[in-house]
Design an enzyme around this catalytic site. Sequence first.
Site, PDB file in Angstrom:
ATOM      1  N   ASP A   1      37.574  39.072  48.315  1.00  0.00           N
ATOM      2  CA  ASP A   1      38.291  38.520  47.390  1.00  0.00           C
ATOM      3  C   ASP A   1      37.162  37.388  46.939  1.00  0.00           C
ATOM      4  O   ASP A   1      36.601  36.504  47.862  1.00  0.00           O
ATOM      5  CB  ASP A   1      39.428  37.931  47.394  1.00  0.00           C
ATOM      6  CG  ASP A   1      40.363  39.098  47.334  1.00  0.00           C
ATOM      7  OD1 ASP A   1      40.165  40.346  46.564  1.00  0.00           O
ATOM      8  OD2 ASP A   1      41.529  38.970  47.865  1.00  0.00           O
TER       9      ASP A   1
ATOM     10  N   ASP B   1      40.997  43.803  41.140  1.00  0.00           N
ATOM     11  CA  ASP B   1      42.212  43.475  41.026  1.00  0.00           C
ATOM     12  C   ASP B   1      42.471  43.353  39.567  1.00  0.00           C
ATOM     13  O   ASP B   1      43.633  43.480  39.035  1.00  0.00           O
ATOM     14  CB  ASP B   1      42.736  42.125  41.695  1.00  0.00           C
ATOM     15  CG  ASP B   1      42.502  42.170  43.272  1.00  0.00           C
ATOM     16  OD1 ASP B   1      42.366  43.509  43.837  1.00  0.00           O
ATOM     17  OD2 ASP B   1      42.133  41.432  44.066  1.00  0.00           O
TER      18      ASP B   1
END
Length: 166
Positions: free
Chosen positions: A118, A137
């Site tokens: 991330d 995401d």
Amino acid sequence: MRLMFLFSMIAFLADQASKYWVVHVIEIWKRPDMLPVIPPVLNFSYGENRGINFGLFASDNDMMRWVLIGLAVAICVAVVFWMRKREQPLIVHASAGFLIGGALGNVVDRVWYGYVLDFLNTSCCGWVNPTVYNVADVFIVLGALGMIFFANEGKDHPKKGRKKGA
């Protein structure tokens, strides 16, 4: 179905390219602080997610990693079968593709690294968001919302080789 696969490839490639760029070109993992991109709204910040969204069910247990991989693949397969069963508008095909491509992008991370990489952080107006996420995401959320809001009950696809009423 082709549209769904096209959008899944777009989502998958965009996710993997962005992660490659952030890790190997920018080397975000070397930075101890956030890298402002569009201050103060968008920042890059390195994160390793061993769970699902927002780190839920995070664990260093290798078994949990494979459970999450299996769950993501099962969801992708279920979406493909659901899309094959019912006629849906083109926006739902695109949404399903986004969801599948994003999910598979995160699956590749889990297989290669043992976690999901991330790096996106959105903060604003003096509030610093402690969470990070990635391009996959974003595609997963957009895909799920598109499927929720635009999917219709649809008609079953007609069986090949069968006459109506037979």
